[in-house]
Design a protein around this motif. Structure first.
Motif, PDB file in Angstrom:
ATOM      1  N   GLN A   1       0.853  -1.203   0.000  1.00 43.20           N
ATOM      2  CA  GLN A   1       0.000   0.000   0.000  1.00 43.20           C
ATOM      3  C   GLN A   1       0.882   1.243   0.000  1.00 43.20           C
ATOM      4  O   GLN A   1       0.633   2.216   0.706  1.00 43.20           O
ATOM      5  N   GLY A   2       1.925   1.197  -0.789  1.00 39.93           N
ATOM      6  CA  GLY A   2       2.889   2.289  -0.862  1.00 39.93           C
ATOM      7  C   GLY A   2       4.235   1.918  -0.278  1.00 39.93           C
ATOM      8  O   GLY A   2       5.230   2.596  -0.528  1.00 39.93           O
ATOM      9  N   GLY A   3       4.270   0.851   0.519  1.00 41.06           N
ATOM     10  CA  GLY A   3       5.511   0.432   1.139  1.00 41.06           C
ATOM     11  C   GLY A   3       6.210  -0.671   0.362  1.00 41.06           C
ATOM     12  O   GLY A   3       5.558  -1.570  -0.169  1.00 41.06           O
ATOM     13  N   GLY A   4       7.538  -0.578   0.305  1.00 43.09           N
ATOM     14  CA  GLY A   4       8.321  -1.619  -0.334  1.00 43.09           C
ATOM     15  C   GLY A   4       8.639  -1.334  -1.789  1.00 43.09           C
ATOM     16  O   GLY A   4       8.367  -0.244  -2.307  1.00 43.09           O
ATOM     17  N   GLY A   5       9.213  -2.310  -2.446  1.00 44.28           N
ATOM     18  CA  GLY A   5       9.598  -2.148  -3.836  1.00 44.28           C
ATOM     19  C   GLY A   5      10.841  -1.291  -3.975  1.00 44.28           C
ATOM     20  O   GLY A   5      11.707  -1.275  -3.098  1.00 44.28           O
ATOM     21  N   GLN A   6      10.916  -0.567  -5.074  1.00 45.24           N
ATOM     22  CA  GLN A   6      12.066   0.283  -5.355  1.00 45.24           C
ATOM     23  C   GLN A   6      11.580   1.635  -5.846  1.00 45.24           C
ATOM     24  O   GLN A   6      10.469   1.749  -6.377  1.00 45.24           O
ATOM     25  N   PRO A   7      12.404   2.678  -5.704  1.00 45.69           N
ATOM     26  CA  PRO A   7      12.011   3.985  -6.228  1.00 45.69           C
ATOM     27  C   PRO A   7      12.025   3.987  -7.747  1.00 45.69           C
ATOM     28  O   PRO A   7      12.644   3.125  -8.385  1.00 45.69           O
ATOM     29  N   VAL A   8      11.342   4.963  -8.306  1.00 40.30           N
ATOM     30  CA  VAL A   8      11.331   5.142  -9.758  1.00 40.30           C
ATOM     31  C   VAL A   8      11.705   6.595 -10.059  1.00 40.30           C
ATOM     32  O   VAL A   8      11.828   7.418  -9.157  1.00 40.30           O
ATOM     33  N   GLY A   9      11.886   6.903 -11.323  1.00 40.90           N
ATOM     34  CA  GLY A   9      12.111   8.273 -11.744  1.00 40.90           C
ATOM     35  C   GLY A   9      13.450   8.834 -11.302  1.00 40.90           C
ATOM     36  O   GLY A   9      14.463   8.130 -11.263  1.00 40.90           O
ATOM     37  N   ASN A  10      13.451  10.117 -10.945  1.00 45.04           N
ATOM     38  CA  ASN A  10      14.683  10.834 -10.653  1.00 45.04           C
ATOM     39  C   ASN A  10      15.454  10.215  -9.496  1.00 45.04           C
ATOM     40  O   ASN A  10      16.688  10.093  -9.549  1.00 45.04           O
ATOM     41  N   LEU A  11      14.749   9.827  -8.423  1.00 42.80           N
ATOM     42  CA  LEU A  11      15.447   9.234  -7.286  1.00 42.80           C
ATOM     43  C   LEU A  11      16.120   7.932  -7.677  1.00 42.80           C
ATOM     44  O   LEU A  11      17.268   7.674  -7.298  1.00 42.80           O
ATOM     45  N   ALA A  12      15.431   7.097  -8.432  1.00 43.89           N
ATOM     46  CA  ALA A  12      16.020   5.841  -8.892  1.00 43.89           C
ATOM     47  C   ALA A  12      17.271   6.101  -9.725  1.00 43.89           C
ATOM     48  O   ALA A  12      18.299   5.424  -9.560  1.00 43.89           O
ATOM     49  N   ASN A  13      17.200   7.096 -10.602  1.00 40.18           N
ATOM     50  CA  ASN A  13      18.353   7.423 -11.439  1.00 40.18           C
ATOM     51  C   ASN A  13      19.529   7.920 -10.603  1.00 40.18           C
ATOM     52  O   ASN A  13      20.691   7.577 -10.879  1.00 40.18           O
ATOM     53  N   MET A  14      19.234   8.715  -9.596  1.00 44.78           N
ATOM     54  CA  MET A  14      20.311   9.231  -8.731  1.00 44.78           C
ATOM     55  C   MET A  14      20.933   8.109  -7.900  1.00 44.78           C
ATOM     56  O   MET A  14      22.149   8.107  -7.669  1.00 44.78           O
ATOM     57  N   ILE A  15      20.124   7.182  -7.434  1.00 42.17           N
ATOM     58  CA  ILE A  15      20.657   6.049  -6.667  1.00 42.17           C
ATOM     59  C   ILE A  15      21.591   5.218  -7.537  1.00 42.17           C
ATOM     60  O   ILE A  15      22.693   4.840  -7.108  1.00 42.17           O
ATOM     61  N   ILE A  16      21.197   4.953  -8.775  1.00 37.32           N
ATOM     62  CA  ILE A  16      22.054   4.195  -9.690  1.00 37.32           C
ATOM     63  C   ILE A  16      23.338   4.973  -9.974  1.00 37.32           C
ATOM     64  O   ILE A  16      24.440   4.411  -9.978  1.00 37.32           O
ATOM     65  N   ARG A  17      23.209   6.272 -10.186  1.00 33.62           N
ATOM     66  CA  ARG A  17      24.397   7.098 -10.461  1.00 33.62           C
ATOM     67  C   ARG A  17      25.376   7.104  -9.291  1.00 33.62           C
ATOM     68  O   ARG A  17      26.587   6.969  -9.477  1.00 33.62           O
ATOM     69  N   ASP A  18      24.853   7.244  -8.062  1.00 34.82           N
ATOM     70  CA  ASP A  18      25.717   7.474  -6.909  1.00 34.82           C
ATOM     71  C   ASP A  18      26.113   6.207  -6.158  1.00 34.82           C
ATOM     72  O   ASP A  18      27.092   6.210  -5.407  1.00 34.82           O
ATOM     73  N   PHE A  19      25.345   5.105  -6.348  1.00 32.67           N
ATOM     74  CA  PHE A  19      25.661   3.859  -5.647  1.00 32.67           C
ATOM     75  C   PHE A  19      25.903   2.687  -6.591  1.00 32.67           C
ATOM     76  O   PHE A  19      26.210   1.589  -6.141  1.00 32.67           O
ATOM     77  N   GLY A  20      25.733   2.903  -7.885  1.00 34.20           N
ATOM     78  CA  GLY A  20      25.959   1.847  -8.855  1.00 34.20           C
ATOM     79  C   GLY A  20      24.726   1.041  -9.192  1.00 34.20           C
ATOM     80  O   GLY A  20      24.538   0.625 -10.335  1.00 34.20           O
ATOM     81  N   SER A  21      23.872   0.814  -8.207  1.00 35.64           N
ATOM     82  CA  SER A  21      22.638   0.054  -8.388  1.00 35.64           C
ATOM     83  C   SER A  21      21.788   0.231  -7.142  1.00 35.64           C
ATOM     84  O   SER A  21      22.273   0.698  -6.099  1.00 35.64           O
ATOM     85  N   PHE A  22      20.523  -0.164  -7.235  1.00 34.73           N
ATOM     86  CA  PHE A  22      19.691  -0.124  -6.039  1.00 34.73           C
ATOM     87  C   PHE A  22      20.226  -1.084  -4.988  1.00 34.73           C
ATOM     88  O   PHE A  22      20.233  -0.770  -3.806  1.00 34.73           O
ATOM     89  N   LYS A  23      20.705  -2.243  -5.403  1.00 33.44           N
ATOM     90  CA  LYS A  23      21.282  -3.199  -4.457  1.00 33.44           C
ATOM     91  C   LYS A  23      22.509  -2.614  -3.775  1.00 33.44           C
ATOM     92  O   LYS A  23      22.715  -2.796  -2.565  1.00 33.44           O
ATOM     93  N   GLY A  24      23.336  -1.894  -4.542  1.00 34.01           N
ATOM     94  CA  GLY A  24      24.507  -1.250  -3.942  1.00 34.01           C
ATOM     95  C   GLY A  24      24.108  -0.271  -2.861  1.00 34.01           C
ATOM     96  O   GLY A  24      24.717  -0.228  -1.780  1.00 34.01           O
TER      97      GLY A  24
END
Length: 203
Positions: A96-119
């Motif tokens: 109901q809004g909890g869990g999963g992964q971010p999308v959009g700008n935040l997801a892109n920034m996480i990939i840029r700065d940590f390599g991946s969501f898992k990172g």
């Protein structure tokens, strides 16, 4: 504003944005009640008290020798109030809004700065699990380089650098998890990722 009453000029305890038992698969109802109604309420009460004492010192009716004491009290208790206000809104029931992964700008920034969501997730959960004593794990925005960072916070305010914008925080004080997890902090932190409200964090 959430957590602030402009008319009275005092900080207030915000209501939870869900029922006390809404996150019970991860955080039990009793913990939520004690955490919100006692611990967070205490930070609000003590922050307002510190502000009143500092006002009295400014007006000449307070003890100026206690200025440092009340400034420290304000820092600690305002940290507790702000941290918890963000903590409650940063969670939502799973599915109901909890869990999963971010999308959009935040997801892109996480990939840029940590390599991946898992990172990111591995660093965030690892840092939070290994806070010395009581404190928090935080995902923050650093405005100079315009990048995301993971930080450890001790107590309610220590080790967060000036200018850091808190986005996602997990409370790792024992009162946040001990009834359900006892000393298994890492289990609690990993379970917390199932109820992160990524839509709110992105906002």
């Amino acid at each position: 504003e959430l957590g602030w009453d402009a008319q009275s000029g005092e900080y207030t305890l915000p209501d939870l944005p869900y029922a006390y038992d809404a996150l019970s698969d991860v955080i039990d109802e009793q913990t939520m009640r004690i955490h919100h109604d006692k611990h967070h309420a205490g930070y609000v009460k003590n922050a307002n008290a510190a502000l009143k004492q500092l006002e009295a010192i400014r007006l000449g009716s307070g003890d100026s020798g206690l200025l440092q004491h009340w400034e420290r009290s304000l820092s600690f208790n305002m940290g507790g109030h702000v941290n918890h206000t963000l903590f409650w809104t940063g969670m939502a029931p799973e599915g109901q809004g909890g869990g999963g992964q971010p999308v959009g700008n935040l997801a892109n920034m996480i990939i840029r700065d940590f390599g991946s969501f898992k990172g990111f997730s591995d660093q965030f959960t690892g840092a939070a699990s290994k806070v010395e004593g009581s404190g928090w794990g935080w995902l923050v925005y650093e405005p100079i380089a315009r990048r995301l960072m993971v930080l450890q916070m001790q107590n309610q305010q220590d080790m967060m650098f000036a200018g850091a914008v808190p986005l996602l925080g997990v409370d790792v004080w024992e009162h946040a998890y001990y009834l359900k997890y006892q000393n298994r902090r890492a289990d609690y932190v990993n379970a917390f990722m199932r109820i992160v409200n990524w839509g709110e964090i992105s906002r």
